[in-house]
Design a protein around this motif. Structure first.
Motif, PDB file in Angstrom:
ATOM      1  N   SER A  15       0.816  -1.220   0.000  1.00  0.00           N
ATOM      2  CA  SER A  15       0.000   0.000   0.000  1.00  0.00           C
ATOM      3  C   SER A  15       0.853   1.274   0.000  1.00  0.00           C
ATOM      4  N   HIS A  16       2.147   1.152   0.287  1.00  0.00           N
ATOM      5  CA  HIS A  16       3.043   2.314   0.294  1.00  0.00           C
ATOM      6  C   HIS A  16       4.040   2.299  -0.870  1.00  0.00           C
ATOM      7  N   ARG A  17       3.871   1.366  -1.781  1.00  0.00           N
ATOM      8  CA  ARG A  17       4.831   1.197  -2.876  1.00  0.00           C
ATOM      9  C   ARG A  17       5.036   2.486  -3.679  1.00  0.00           C
ATOM     10  N   PHE A  44      12.588   3.343   1.951  1.00  0.00           N
ATOM     11  CA  PHE A  44      12.008   3.960   3.138  1.00  0.00           C
ATOM     12  C   PHE A  44      10.805   4.799   2.743  1.00  0.00           C
ATOM     13  N   VAL A  45       9.934   4.986   3.725  1.00  0.00           N
ATOM     14  CA  VAL A  45       8.731   5.790   3.576  1.00  0.00           C
ATOM     15  C   VAL A  45       8.722   6.794   4.717  1.00  0.00           C
ATOM     16  N   VAL A  46       8.556   8.060   4.383  1.00  0.00           N
ATOM     17  CA  VAL A  46       8.403   9.093   5.400  1.00  0.00           C
ATOM     18  C   VAL A  46       6.909   9.230   5.662  1.00  0.00           C
ATOM     19  N   ASN A  77      10.574  -5.953   6.311  1.00  0.00           N
ATOM     20  CA  ASN A  77      11.219  -6.592   5.178  1.00  0.00           C
ATOM     21  C   ASN A  77      12.186  -5.619   4.498  1.00  0.00           C
ATOM     22  N   ASP A  78      11.947  -5.245   3.238  1.00  0.00           N
ATOM     23  CA  ASP A  78      12.888  -4.379   2.524  1.00  0.00           C
ATOM     24  C   ASP A  78      12.547  -2.895   2.639  1.00  0.00           C
ATOM     25  N   THR A  79      11.542  -2.569   3.443  1.00  0.00           N
ATOM     26  CA  THR A  79      11.066  -1.191   3.554  1.00  0.00           C
ATOM     27  C   THR A  79      10.968  -0.790   5.015  1.00  0.00           C
ATOM     28  N   TYR A  80      11.450   0.409   5.315  1.00  0.00           N
ATOM     29  CA  TYR A  80      11.275   0.917   6.669  1.00  0.00           C
ATOM     30  C   TYR A  80      10.540   2.249   6.616  1.00  0.00           C
TER      31      TYR A  80
END
Length: 157
Positions: A15-17, A44-46, A77-80
């Motif tokens: 959902s954040h891709r 990463f997602v801010v 996983n691969d995203t923080y």
């Protein structure tokens, strides 16, 4: 429960891709610590709010304090995910990238199982996966000599 968490992680990351950023933008800051190839495949997602699973089974397993804990970042996983107010803290990015490596080395199910067990057995502050990440981000923060964090994590899990 592990499968439920794994499915939740996949849904959150999917959902954040569209808003995630490649960690390759951090390459200049982490030169000598993380390889360019690794940084290209970590994201990463801010965000305003850090997503956390909140299943009844997790609280029953004694993880309520962890779920309710205020954090600047968390890795799936691969995203923080990092809070906006912490988005420019390179030490936090460094720390979360250690967790990306741990996820990769242990595979999602292995990481989730081990992380939960460590939080239950040792508490957050003394969980070996967290202690590793804090020790490594401390070395970075103190301007320690660069070395391959990827190799270190592989050899010390």
């Amino acid at each position: 429960m592990i499968e439920k968490i794994e499915e939740w992680v996949h849904q959150v990351n999917s959902s954040h891709r569209d808003v995630r950023r490649s960690c390759s933008v951090l390459a200049d800051h982490f030169n000598g610590f993380y390889s360019p190839n690794f940084l290209k495949t970590a994201f990463f997602v801010v965000t305003d709010e850090i997503p956390k699973p909140d299943f009844s089974g997790l609280r029953e397993a004694g993880l309520g304090d962890f779920i309710d804990m205020e954090v600047g970042g968390i890795t799936y996983n691969d995203t923080y995910y990092v809070k906006k107010k912490a988005a420019n803290e390179f030490r936090l990015h460094f720390h979360e990238l250690v967790h990306v490596l741990q996820w990769r080395e242990l595979a999602p199910q292995g990481f989730i199982e081990r992380y939960i067990r460590e939080i239950q057995d040792f508490g957050y502050d003394n969980a070996p996966l967290e202690k590793m990440a804090y020790a490594l981000d401390g070395h970075y923060q103190s301007k320690g000599r660069p070395f391959s964090v990827e190799q270190f994590v592989r050899e010390n899990l």
